[in-house]
Design a protein around this motif. Structure first.
Motif: not given
Length: 391
Positions: A5, A10, A22, A80, A83, A255, A258, A262, A303, A330
């Protein structure tokens, strides 16, 4: 040391509210879900009835819907949240997605006012759970050929057929079920609300899964299930109705997948920095850094695409083929990242002490559901060529 990020800046693309929500979801996930997820996965169970009210308190169930107790948040904020949930496990995000993007969205879009008043506040709070019955044992990518039928009998409907791979199915209070009906001289797909406990309706849980083990998956069976006239979702008409719900769910996957990638990358970087091989950290080797750099690049690009699609959706401008592009990218990149991370962890990567193979196994399902990678390739191909290659 920078995160992905930070590498792609991001956070500079998010609003204060988006970062705050988030963070709240990430904190909940870290405190309530992450300490137990490996055990739930190993046991092949998930306490959906226990967790759902807590998710409801956070406003995560049907969070993109307005009214009826729903939070009415933006599409980007919902993405978000997905995610952060899938960074713990795809099964958690799947539960939230099926509840909000499929079952609640179907009721919100196609239900009567009475349906909305009866079900949406309860589902938004997590006091009631829903499921979405579209896929059948023989019809996944081709739902228009479904065999489930609903026939008129006086003012009632009589439902027969079966559905498979239904998340939340055996714990749901209500099933949104799609069936072929006779209408205007032809078969028309319509939606019905089938409460749990309706005579003739059973939902046995499916076991022996190697993917999405921390998730409740069931069959739905309908044997002369008699439903009153008002069980019909009155505004549903044709296959476009369930497909519109699927597009909402796919957006969350753009989302969510990912988040799994991550989590794999974070765990792998930490492992590589501390694991010594031939008297120096694994992270100090060029081959390791090349792998990490390539994975970070794909994650960052994914992202950025997800955020772009979120902004388009919030403006009411996103098209289904654009969501297909995001879902294809994704899921494909996430599973590649999980597999590559496993190579860096070596034998440690196959244990539940690390999340990478759990995520990789889950992503095998995420790659397939809500449209396989091949289906989304054909969606994009049709958009690019104006030629339909599905048949």
């Amino acid at each position: 040391m920078q995160t992905v990020e930070e590498l792609f800046a991001i956070d500079s693309l998010l609003t204060d509210d988006e970062r705050e929500i988030r963070g709240a979801v990430a904190a909940f996930a870290a405190a309530r879900l992450r300490p137990h997820i490996a055990d739930w996965f190993e046991a092949g169970t998930f306490p959906a009835r226990e967790i759902a009210p807590e998710l409801g308190e956070l406003g995560l169930l049907g969070m993109h819907l307005k009214g009826y107790g729903c939070a009415g948040m933006s599409a980007t904020t919902y993405g978000l949240a997905c995610q952060e949930l899938e960074a713990v496990d795809s099964g958690v995000r799947s539960m939230v997605s099926v509840q909000g993007s499929l079952a609640m969205t179907a009721i919100h879009l196609y239900g009567s006012e009475e349906h909305k008043q009866q079900w949406l506040p309860e589902m938004a709070s997590g006091r009631a759970l829903g499921c979405f019955g579209l896929t059948e044992p023989d019809f996944g990518s081709n739902p228009g050929s479904m065999r489930t039928r609903a026939k008129r009998d006086g003012t009632d409907w009589v439902l027969n057929g079966s559905k498979m791979w239904i998340t939340n199915g055996s714990v749901a209070d209500v099933a949104v079920v799609w069936a072929q009906t006779e209408g205007e001289g032809r078969q028309v797909v319509r939606g019905f609300l089938v409460p749990a406990g309706t005579p003739g309706f059973t939902a046995p849980e499916m076991h022996r899964k190697l993917s999405l083990r921390a998730s409740v998956t069931a069959e739905l069976n309908f044997d002369d299930v008699r439903l009153p006239a008002d069980a019909l979702l009155p505004h549903s008409r044709g296959l476009s109705s369930p497909l519109a719900c699927l597009s909402e769910a796919r957006f969350g996957i753009v989302f969510g997948a990912l988040g799994a990638a991550r989590d794999c990358l974070i765990a792998t970087i930490e492992y590589a920095r501390t694991r010594e091989v031939f008297d120096k950290p694994l992270a100090a080797y060029q081959l390791t850094q090349a792998k990490l750099a390539d994975m970070a690049l794909e994650l960052g690009k994914g992202q950025l695409l997800a955020l772009h699609l979120g902004r388009l959706k919030d403006r009411g401008e996103v098209r289904p083929e654009q969501i297909s592009a995001g879902k294809l990218n994704s899921t494909r990149e996430a599973i590649a990242i999980a597999r590559e991370c496993r190579t860096i962890l070596g034998a440690n990567g196959i244990t539940l002490d690390y999340p990478v193979l759990r995520h990789a196994n889950n992503l095998e399902s995420v790659l397939t559901y809500e449209g396989t990678a091949e289906v989304h390739q054909l969606v994009l191909g049709r958009a690019l060529t104006d030629a339909n290659a599905f048949r």
